[in-house]
Scaffold this motif. Structure first.
Motif, PDB file in Angstrom:
ATOM      1  N   THR A 215      28.744 -38.545  52.437  1.00 24.25           N
ATOM      2  CA  THR A 215      28.372 -38.125  51.082  1.00 24.25           C
ATOM      3  C   THR A 215      27.307 -39.011  50.473  1.00 24.25           C
ATOM      4  O   THR A 215      26.738 -38.676  49.432  1.00 24.25           O
ATOM      5  CB  THR A 215      29.609 -38.136  50.173  1.00 24.25           C
ATOM      6  N   LEU A 216      27.045 -40.176  51.095  1.00 26.66           N
ATOM      7  CA  LEU A 216      26.015 -41.089  50.620  1.00 26.66           C
ATOM      8  C   LEU A 216      24.989 -41.282  51.726  1.00 26.66           C
ATOM      9  O   LEU A 216      25.342 -41.313  52.903  1.00 26.66           O
ATOM     10  CB  LEU A 216      26.626 -42.453  50.252  1.00 26.66           C
ATOM     11  N   SER A 217      23.717 -41.400  51.357  1.00 24.60           N
ATOM     12  CA  SER A 217      22.680 -41.574  52.364  1.00 24.60           C
ATOM     13  C   SER A 217      22.485 -43.062  52.644  1.00 24.60           C
ATOM     14  O   SER A 217      21.969 -43.808  51.821  1.00 24.60           O
ATOM     15  CB  SER A 217      21.364 -40.946  51.896  1.00 24.60           C
ATOM     16  N   SER A 218      22.936 -43.503  53.824  1.00 25.93           N
ATOM     17  CA  SER A 218      22.860 -44.907  54.233  1.00 25.93           C
ATOM     18  C   SER A 218      22.091 -44.997  55.541  1.00 25.93           C
ATOM     19  O   SER A 218      22.336 -44.204  56.452  1.00 25.93           O
ATOM     20  CB  SER A 218      24.271 -45.492  54.413  1.00 25.93           C
ATOM     21  N   PHE A 219      21.180 -45.968  55.661  1.00 27.53           N
ATOM     22  CA  PHE A 219      20.309 -46.001  56.838  1.00 27.53           C
ATOM     23  C   PHE A 219      19.828 -47.420  57.104  1.00 27.53           C
ATOM     24  O   PHE A 219      20.136 -48.350  56.365  1.00 27.53           O
ATOM     25  CB  PHE A 219      19.132 -45.034  56.655  1.00 27.53           C
ATOM     26  N   ARG A 220      19.061 -47.605  58.190  1.00 31.39           N
ATOM     27  CA  ARG A 220      18.534 -48.893  58.648  1.00 31.39           C
ATOM     28  C   ARG A 220      19.633 -49.942  58.835  1.00 31.39           C
ATOM     29  O   ARG A 220      19.605 -51.017  58.210  1.00 31.39           O
ATOM     30  CB  ARG A 220      17.483 -49.435  57.685  1.00 31.39           C
ATOM     31  N   PRO A 221      20.629 -49.696  59.684  1.00 30.49           N
ATOM     32  CA  PRO A 221      21.681 -50.709  59.886  1.00 30.49           C
ATOM     33  C   PRO A 221      21.135 -51.928  60.627  1.00 30.49           C
ATOM     34  O   PRO A 221      20.310 -51.816  61.532  1.00 30.49           O
ATOM     35  CB  PRO A 221      22.712 -49.965  60.745  1.00 30.49           C
ATOM     36  N   ARG A 222      21.629 -53.108  60.223  1.00 32.34           N
ATOM     37  CA  ARG A 222      21.270 -54.366  60.874  1.00 32.34           C
ATOM     38  C   ARG A 222      22.522 -55.234  60.959  1.00 32.34           C
ATOM     39  O   ARG A 222      23.007 -55.761  59.947  1.00 32.34           O
ATOM     40  CB  ARG A 222      20.176 -55.111  60.083  1.00 32.34           C
ATOM     41  N   LEU A 223      23.061 -55.372  62.183  1.00 25.88           N
ATOM     42  CA  LEU A 223      24.232 -56.215  62.389  1.00 25.88           C
ATOM     43  C   LEU A 223      23.816 -57.674  62.507  1.00 25.88           C
ATOM     44  O   LEU A 223      22.847 -57.996  63.183  1.00 25.88           O
ATOM     45  CB  LEU A 223      24.967 -55.789  63.660  1.00 25.88           C
ATOM     46  N   ASN A 224      24.545 -58.557  61.836  1.00 22.67           N
ATOM     47  CA  ASN A 224      24.357 -59.994  62.017  1.00 22.67           C
ATOM     48  C   ASN A 224      25.654 -60.545  62.596  1.00 22.67           C
ATOM     49  O   ASN A 224      26.682 -60.601  61.915  1.00 22.67           O
ATOM     50  CB  ASN A 224      24.021 -60.684  60.693  1.00 22.67           C
ATOM     51  N   GLN A 225      25.609 -60.926  63.874  1.00 27.17           N
ATOM     52  CA  GLN A 225      26.819 -61.390  64.559  1.00 27.17           C
ATOM     53  C   GLN A 225      27.374 -62.651  63.917  1.00 27.17           C
ATOM     54  O   GLN A 225      28.597 -62.839  63.828  1.00 27.17           O
ATOM     55  CB  GLN A 225      26.514 -61.649  66.040  1.00 27.17           C
ATOM     56  N   ASN A 226      26.497 -63.545  63.481  1.00 25.35           N
ATOM     57  CA  ASN A 226      26.965 -64.798  62.883  1.00 25.35           C
ATOM     58  C   ASN A 226      27.682 -64.559  61.561  1.00 25.35           C
ATOM     59  O   ASN A 226      28.683 -65.227  61.240  1.00 25.35           O
ATOM     60  CB  ASN A 226      25.795 -65.757  62.674  1.00 25.35           C
TER      61      ASN A 226
END
Length: 499
Positions: free
Chosen positions: A250-261
């Protein structure tokens, strides 16, 4: 003699007539009527075919469709009126008819007769079994219950609690003996109970069962899909495409960036017409809006940001400005402004934090320039400039000596920002050389390679490939930099991240 006989006959006839009239007046009975309505108690629903009788006995009638009845020619007096029908408790009312032609009105409210109705059996929970573990994030809860009275309609209430938060799920008026419970969280214990009601007897509760979902997987891939309404949503996945939706559709979410630390995933989201930077736990919980000054520039779906390896800071563009901000939303600082007023659309931060790659363009996405600056804003390398066509996809290698980018070598430009032959390049900052990896790996003619990212060990590149018709599905692939092969990873997906 004849006259005497006639006169005697007339006299007798007259006496007989007078006697008959007197008897009619004396014997005439005075009477009235009883009318009324029968309704169901609690709902006021009219009840038809209810038997109405009186004591002393008069006429017996049955109610019509609207619950009404009428008993006429009821002699003056006191009566008990009785309403009765199978399934309801009989009801009595006293009436008194005092005058001739009087009509007395009554209303009966009849209650269900529960004396012969048996309660349903206590629900028996079936699946998942009690204390089940390693359950998926969508579980089909099932149970059973029976009722000796075949005409009863059983309705169920499902209650679900957990040991993670105070959220309570209640589903009422279920008629099926199962419920598909979705959007659960990893590593959480859920408690569930079912209540049954036949609408007559008191509700009956099952025992409480519990189950635990599987532990959070260490998914290193994140990407986005688009739903039928055009909203992007983020998917977390492993390399075998076992995945789950991390953000709601229902929400537009994009450009994921995981930070393992940091153990967090950062992403962009549309909020009230603006784009803002957010963080969340890998399971999608604890969503936090980092920015107040929005992420802005040309074409929201082209915008990108960078997360410093120390996990504490982000950089992001706002038109011709580049900002730095802490992950808790504090410390907003303007660190760079383009000298010519061009928009900053993409940026990346080297692993050692010493340099930043920037892509600028005009308001239409063209007149592109890709360059690298130090933290004082000095230009260290100019990667691309003075060319026609679209470009983007910035990503540093771990050692900071190489920069990934894309460029449409056709030089095509149009208002829809359509690209015709966009390829992946790796630029060497040390010797100012570049390599066309799309050509090396034989990119299919008529397609574009977009949004490249280095793999965590820099041995591969993950990217999106799609037809240049601008409407076909997008699919995620990877390139092996050792054997120059392409491998399909995730269908109908884009904007990949591999950390």
């Amino acid at each position: 003699m004849k006259n005497i006989i006639i006169h005697t006959f007339l006299a007798v006839l007259l006496v007989f007539g007078l006697t008959s009239c007197s008897e009619d007046l004396i014997d005439k009975v005075q009477s009235g009527s009883i009318k009324g309505t029968v309704i169901k108690k609690g709902t006021n629903q009219p009840l038809k075919n209810v038997k109405i009788s009186t004591s002393p006995s008069t006429e017996t009638v049955f109610t019509k469709d609207d619950g009404s009845f009428l008993i006429e020619n009821v002699p003056i007096g006191d009566y008990s009126v009785r309403a009765e029908m199978s399934g309801y408790l009989a009801s009595l009312q006293g009436v008194n008819i005092k005058n001739d032609q009087q009509t007395v009105s009554v209303v009966f409210e009849m209650s269900d007769d529960t004396s012969s109705n048996s309660p349903p059996t206590i629900p028996q929970l079936i699946s998942p079994i009690d204390n089940a573990v390693d359950q998926p994030l969508a579980v089909d809860l099932s149970w059973t219950s029976t009722d000796p009275d075949s005409t009863d309609v059983l309705k169920y209430k499902l209650t679900v609690k957990n040991d993670f938060d105070q959220n309570i799920i209640e589903i009422n008026d279920l008629t099926a003996k199962h419920y598909y419970l979705e959007n659960l969280k990893y590593g959480v214990t859920y408690y569930w109970q079912v209540q049954v009601s036949d609408g007559v007897n008191p509700p009956a509760n099952s025992t409480v069962f519990r189950f635990k979902t599987s532990a959070m997987p260490n998914n290193r891939f994140h990407y986005v899909k688009k739903n039928i309404n055009g909203n992007y949503y983020i998917v977390s996945s492993n390399d075998t495409n076992v995945n789950f939706s991390m953000t709601p559709t229902t929400l537009s979410s994009f450009r994921p960036r995981l930070n393992q630390n940091a153990g967090l995933v950062a992403f962009l989201r549309n909020v009230g017409g603006n784009v803002h930077l957010f963080t969340a736990q890998p399971d999608g919980s604890d969503v936090f809006q980092v920015t107040t000054v929005p992420v802005a520039g040309f074409n929201n779906s082209e915008l990108d940001f960078a997360w410093k390896s120390n996990v504490q800071e982000f950089i992001y563009p706002n038109f011709n400005n580049l900002y730095r901000i802490n992950k808790d939303g504090s410390g907003l600082q303007l660190i760079y402004t383009t000298p010519d007023g061009s928009f900053i659309t993409e940026c990346d931060w080297s692993h050692d934090g010493s340099k930043i790659a920037i892509k600028t363009n005009d308001a239409h996405g063209y007149n592109v320039k890709i360059y690298v600056i130090d933290m004082a804003g000095n230009t260290l390398n100019t990667v691309l400039q003075n060319v026609s066509g679209a470009a983007g996809g910035l990503n540093f290698s771990v050692d900071g000596n190489q920069l990934l980018y894309t460029y449409d070598i056709s030089g095509h430009q149009e208002p829809s920002y359509r690209q015709l032959d966009t390829r992946i390049f790796v630029y060497n900052l040390q010797n100012d050389t570049r390599k066309d990896w799309s050509a090396v790996t034989s990119k299919a003619s008529g397609t574009n390679d977009l949004d490249p990212r280095f793999s965590p060990n820099n041995a591969e590149i993950i990217f999106t490939n799609t037809s240049n018709d601008n409407i076909s599905p997008r699919n995620i692939y990877k390139i092996n930099l050792q054997d120059n092969t392409r491998t399909a990873l995730f269908p109908n997906a884009e904007m990949p991240d591999w950390e």
